[in-house]
Design a protein around this motif. Structure first.
Motif, PDB file in Angstrom:
ATOM      1  N   HIS A  48       0.825  -1.207   0.000  1.00 16.56           N
ATOM      2  CA  HIS A  48       0.000   0.000   0.000  1.00 16.56           C
ATOM      3  C   HIS A  48       0.863   1.263   0.000  1.00 16.56           C
ATOM      4  O   HIS A  48       0.544   2.241  -0.680  1.00 16.56           O
ATOM      5  N   HIS A  49       1.960   1.242   0.756  1.00 15.63           N
ATOM      6  CA  HIS A  49       2.867   2.382   0.717  1.00 15.63           C
ATOM      7  C   HIS A  49       3.540   2.498  -0.651  1.00 15.63           C
ATOM      8  O   HIS A  49       3.753   3.595  -1.165  1.00 15.63           O
ATOM      9  N   LEU A  50       3.862   1.347  -1.241  1.00 13.87           N
ATOM     10  CA  LEU A  50       4.469   1.345  -2.572  1.00 13.87           C
ATOM     11  C   LEU A  50       3.484   1.886  -3.608  1.00 13.87           C
ATOM     12  O   LEU A  50       3.870   2.644  -4.514  1.00 13.87           O
ATOM     13  N   ALA A  51       2.215   1.513  -3.484  1.00 16.95           N
ATOM     14  CA  ALA A  51       1.190   2.030  -4.394  1.00 16.95           C
ATOM     15  C   ALA A  51       1.101   3.551  -4.292  1.00 16.95           C
ATOM     16  O   ALA A  51       0.983   4.249  -5.308  1.00 16.95           O
ATOM     17  N   SER A  52       1.166   4.064  -3.083  1.00 16.82           N
ATOM     18  CA  SER A  52       1.107   5.510  -2.888  1.00 16.82           C
ATOM     19  C   SER A  52       2.338   6.193  -3.466  1.00 16.82           C
ATOM     20  O   SER A  52       2.243   7.225  -4.133  1.00 16.82           O
ATOM     21  N   ARG A  53       3.517   5.610  -3.219  1.00 19.93           N
ATOM     22  CA  ARG A  53       4.755   6.213  -3.742  1.00 19.93           C
ATOM     23  C   ARG A  53       4.708   6.268  -5.266  1.00 19.93           C
ATOM     24  O   ARG A  53       5.082   7.279  -5.878  1.00 19.93           O
ATOM     25  N   LEU A  54       4.233   5.208  -5.905  1.00 20.37           N
ATOM     26  CA  LEU A  54       4.148   5.164  -7.363  1.00 20.37           C
ATOM     27  C   LEU A  54       3.119   6.157  -7.887  1.00 20.37           C
ATOM     28  O   LEU A  54       3.382   6.910  -8.834  1.00 20.37           O
ATOM     29  N   SER A  55       1.954   6.171  -7.267  1.00 22.08           N
ATOM     30  CA  SER A  55       0.875   7.033  -7.739  1.00 22.08           C
ATOM     31  C   SER A  55       1.219   8.507  -7.580  1.00 22.08           C
ATOM     32  O   SER A  55       0.968   9.320  -8.477  1.00 22.08           O
ATOM     33  N   TYR A  56       1.809   8.857  -6.452  1.00 16.54           N
ATOM     34  CA  TYR A  56       2.159  10.267  -6.246  1.00 16.54           C
ATOM     35  C   TYR A  56       3.343  10.683  -7.114  1.00 16.54           C
ATOM     36  O   TYR A  56       3.481  11.857  -7.444  1.00 16.54           O
ATOM     37  N   LEU A  57       4.197   9.727  -7.496  1.00 11.06           N
ATOM     38  CA  LEU A  57       5.287  10.040  -8.411  1.00 11.06           C
ATOM     39  C   LEU A  57       4.751  10.397  -9.801  1.00 11.06           C
ATOM     40  O   LEU A  57       5.142  11.409 -10.386  1.00 11.06           O
ATOM     41  N   LEU A  58       3.853   9.576 -10.330  1.00 14.98           N
ATOM     42  CA  LEU A  58       3.414   9.741 -11.717  1.00 14.98           C
ATOM     43  C   LEU A  58       2.136  10.553 -11.877  1.00 14.98           C
ATOM     44  O   LEU A  58       1.918  11.146 -12.932  1.00 14.98           O
ATOM     45  N   TRP A  59       1.296  10.573 -10.842  1.00 11.76           N
ATOM     46  CA  TRP A  59       0.012  11.278 -10.944  1.00 11.76           C
ATOM     47  C   TRP A  59      -0.130  12.421  -9.955  1.00 11.76           C
ATOM     48  O   TRP A  59      -1.086  13.192 -10.041  1.00 11.76           O
ATOM     49  N   SER A  60       0.754  12.513  -8.991  1.00 11.64           N
ATOM     50  CA  SER A  60       0.623  13.483  -7.892  1.00 11.64           C
ATOM     51  C   SER A  60      -0.735  13.347  -7.210  1.00 11.64           C
ATOM     52  O   SER A  60      -1.353  14.334  -6.808  1.00 11.64           O
ATOM     53  N   VAL A  86       3.430   0.888 -14.141  1.00  9.06           N
ATOM     54  CA  VAL A  86       4.100   2.099 -14.627  1.00  9.06           C
ATOM     55  C   VAL A  86       3.603   2.442 -16.022  1.00  9.06           C
ATOM     56  O   VAL A  86       3.245   3.593 -16.309  1.00  9.06           O
ATOM     57  N   LYS A  87       3.564   1.453 -16.889  1.00 12.33           N
ATOM     58  CA  LYS A  87       3.101   1.662 -18.265  1.00 12.33           C
ATOM     59  C   LYS A  87       1.649   2.139 -18.280  1.00 12.33           C
ATOM     60  O   LYS A  87       1.283   3.050 -19.029  1.00 12.33           O
ATOM     61  N   ARG A  88       0.813   1.539 -17.425  1.00 16.20           N
ATOM     62  CA  ARG A  88      -0.596   1.934 -17.377  1.00 16.20           C
ATOM     63  C   ARG A  88      -0.755   3.361 -16.861  1.00 16.20           C
ATOM     64  O   ARG A  88      -1.502   4.158 -17.453  1.00 16.20           O
ATOM     65  N   ILE A 369      12.054   5.191 -16.341  1.00 15.76           N
ATOM     66  CA  ILE A 369      11.099   5.340 -15.242  1.00 15.76           C
ATOM     67  C   ILE A 369      10.824   3.993 -14.574  1.00 15.76           C
ATOM     68  O   ILE A 369      10.788   3.879 -13.342  1.00 15.76           O
ATOM     69  N   SER A 370      10.637   2.942 -15.375  1.00 11.14           N
ATOM     70  CA  SER A 370      10.366   1.611 -14.822  1.00 11.14           C
ATOM     71  C   SER A 370      11.526   1.111 -13.979  1.00 11.14           C
ATOM     72  O   SER A 370      11.325   0.498 -12.916  1.00 11.14           O
ATOM     73  N   GLU A 371      12.748   1.347 -14.437  1.00 11.23           N
ATOM     74  CA  GLU A 371      13.912   0.903 -13.680  1.00 11.23           C
ATOM     75  C   GLU A 371      14.015   1.638 -12.348  1.00 11.23           C
ATOM     76  O   GLU A 371      14.401   1.056 -11.336  1.00 11.23           O
ATOM     77  N   ILE A 372      13.669   2.913 -12.328  1.00  9.68           N
ATOM     78  CA  ILE A 372      13.664   3.664 -11.069  1.00  9.68           C
ATOM     79  C   ILE A 372      12.611   3.103 -10.122  1.00  9.68           C
ATOM     80  O   ILE A 372      12.869   2.901  -8.926  1.00  9.68           O
ATOM     81  N   VAL A 373      11.421   2.842 -10.642  1.00  5.80           N
ATOM     82  CA  VAL A 373      10.313   2.381  -9.799  1.00  5.80           C
ATOM     83  C   VAL A 373      10.574   0.995  -9.224  1.00  5.80           C
ATOM     84  O   VAL A 373      10.106   0.675  -8.118  1.00  5.80           O
ATOM     85  N   THR A 374      11.321   0.178  -9.928  1.00  4.35           N
ATOM     86  CA  THR A 374      11.618  -1.168  -9.419  1.00  4.35           C
ATOM     87  C   THR A 374      12.980  -1.233  -8.729  1.00  4.35           C
ATOM     88  O   THR A 374      13.418  -2.318  -8.334  1.00  4.35           O
ATOM     89  N   SER A 375      13.631  -0.104  -8.567  1.00  4.11           N
ATOM     90  CA  SER A 375      14.959  -0.088  -7.944  1.00  4.11           C
ATOM     91  C   SER A 375      14.875  -0.299  -6.440  1.00  4.11           C
ATOM     92  O   SER A 375      13.838  -0.048  -5.809  1.00  4.11           O
ATOM     93  N   TYR A 376      15.989  -0.715  -5.863  1.00  2.00           N
ATOM     94  CA  TYR A 376      16.049  -0.985  -4.423  1.00  2.00           C
ATOM     95  C   TYR A 376      15.678   0.236  -3.580  1.00  2.00           C
ATOM     96  O   TYR A 376      14.887   0.116  -2.632  1.00  2.00           O
ATOM     97  N   PRO A 377      16.190   1.446  -3.876  1.00  2.00           N
ATOM     98  CA  PRO A 377      15.818   2.587  -3.028  1.00  2.00           C
ATOM     99  C   PRO A 377      14.338   2.947  -3.111  1.00  2.00           C
ATOM    100  O   PRO A 377      13.778   3.448  -2.137  1.00  2.00           O
ATOM    101  N   PHE A 378      13.702   2.681  -4.257  1.00  2.00           N
ATOM    102  CA  PHE A 378      12.303   3.080  -4.410  1.00  2.00           C
ATOM    103  C   PHE A 378      11.355   2.158  -3.662  1.00  2.00           C
ATOM    104  O   PHE A 378      10.353   2.609  -3.093  1.00  2.00           O
TER     105      PHE A 378
END
Length: 384
Positions: A48-60, A86-88, A369-378
């Motif tokens: 759920h935290h990962l979903a939020s991090r992804l959504s706020y990154l790409l959609w704010s 990410v693609k979606r 972008i996909s590589e960043i989103v699947t990276s260890y720090p992200f």
């Protein structure tokens, strides 16, 4: 009386509670909900935290139903699932937020709407034209992301987006008319890409003239990712030069006087030659062959490493050939934005690893972008 007292004190206590919530790290940052053990420095984000991090990154904005459902099912951390999301998300109109937040910051366009320009010299700089400048950059950024083009296309491209007022700056007022923004093919190789855009050219200018220094800094920092130290204190601007001595000098010749000052020489011998390559564009991005003094434009310059150029077209071609540098810089900037922190030493190892995959896919932006989103720090949280 007790009720009356509660009426008086409740709003104050509510205000303190709201203040505590608003300044809480859990409100301001996406952090794990579970407590960390003593000595633990890296904590995996739950789905759920990962979903939020992804959504706020790409959609704010907050995750939508599909993203939340994947988080509910505990499937989002799977790299293939995460990349598909990410693609979606990038294919959704809400991804325009990536430019409004990251893109504007990267290109330094945040102050353009309020930036001061000499109204006598540049009466064209209306609110509408400034908005069109930013919209051009937005639509161009979105097209590269949506079409999954190479990062190199940010520098060297054969198209842009114009309306009537903006087209006049390009000398295309007979081709493009009206207020509507539309995609336009460019035949002038000096144009195309972020170096030839009025938005970036105006942002890196002074109210009444161009600034080779500011433009040189912009290319080094925003395009190539180099660090430029701040100028030393008490260095007078060009306007403070002895007017008698510089009366017959072009802006380039006046700027070159920087290197005669030992305090300024080390930086300016690097910065100024890059900015000279964009001097054919005036302070609002129009093409010109003479500067404000009436002297001829000399756009010859040199990049660190010895590559020479004589025009914006040649400068762009040299930068476009530096694919690794362009992509490494953008990867660093986007990763730092995604993590909401400056990068540290160990992050550079991650960036170098990401670059290997990105380069193999021709430096395509969605791969970056996909590589960043699947990276260890992200997908993990660093405990401070």
């Amino acid at each position: 009386d007790l009720g009356r007292e509660n009426q008086l004190t409740y709003p104050a206590s509510l205000g303190l509670m709201l203040k505590a919530v608003l300044v809480s790290p859990q409100f301001l940052y996406i952090t794990p909900g579970t407590k960390t053990e003593a000595g633990q420095t890296i904590v995996p984000l739950d789905d759920h935290h990962l979903a939020s991090r992804l959504s706020y990154l790409l959609w704010s904005s907050m995750p939508d139903a599909e993203l939340s459902a994947l988080a509910d099912g505990g499937k989002l951390r799977e790299p293939s699932v995460l990349k598909a999301q990410v693609k979606r998300l990038l294919g959704d109109p809400r991804s325009r937020a990536l430019f409004d937040s990251f893109g504007v910051q990267w290109l330094g366009l945040g102050d353009l709407k309020s930036q001061t320009f000499d109204t006598a010299k540049f009466p064209q700089m209306t609110t509408e034209l400034r908005a069109a400048m930013v919209e051009e950059a937005r639509l161009f950024f979105e097209s590269i992301v949506r079409e999954n083009q190479s990062v190199v296309r940010f520098v060297e491209s054969d198209y842009t987006f114009l309306n009537g007022p903006l087209a006049a700056l390009y000398g295309l007022e007979k081709t493009v008319t009206g207020p509507e923004m539309r995609r336009v093919t460019l035949t002038d190789a000096n144009r195309g890409g972020i170096l030839g855009m009025p938005a970036t050219l105006a942002t890196t200018s002074f109210p009444n003239r161009t600034s080779p220094v500011k433009r040189g800094v912009w290319v080094l920092e925003q395009v190539l990712g180099e660090h430029v130290p701040p100028p030393p204190a008490n260095v007078p601007p060009l306007e403070k030069q002895d007017k008698k001595k510089v009366a017959n000098l072009t802006l380039r010749q006046r700027t070159e006087l920087h290197v005669t000052n030992a305090t300024c020489a080390n930086c300016h011998k690097i910065l100024d030659p890059i900015g000279f390559g964009l001097e054919n564009f005036d302070a609002i991005g129009r093409w010109r062959v003479q500067d404000d003094t009436g002297g001829p434009i000399d756009a010859a310059g040199e990049l660190p490493g010895g590559k020479h150029f004589t025009s914006p077209r040649e400068l762009k071609a040299i930068l476009a050939a530096r694919k690794d540098d362009l992509t490494h810089n953008l990867t660093e900037k986007l990763l730092a934005y995604a993590l909401c922190r400056t990068l540290e030493g160990y992050d550079e190892i991650v960036v170098d690893h990401l670059m290997e995959t990105i380069a193999k896919d021709d430096y395509r932006i969605q791969t970056l972008i996909s590589e960043i989103v699947t990276s260890y720090p992200f997908v993990n949280h660093r405990v401070h």
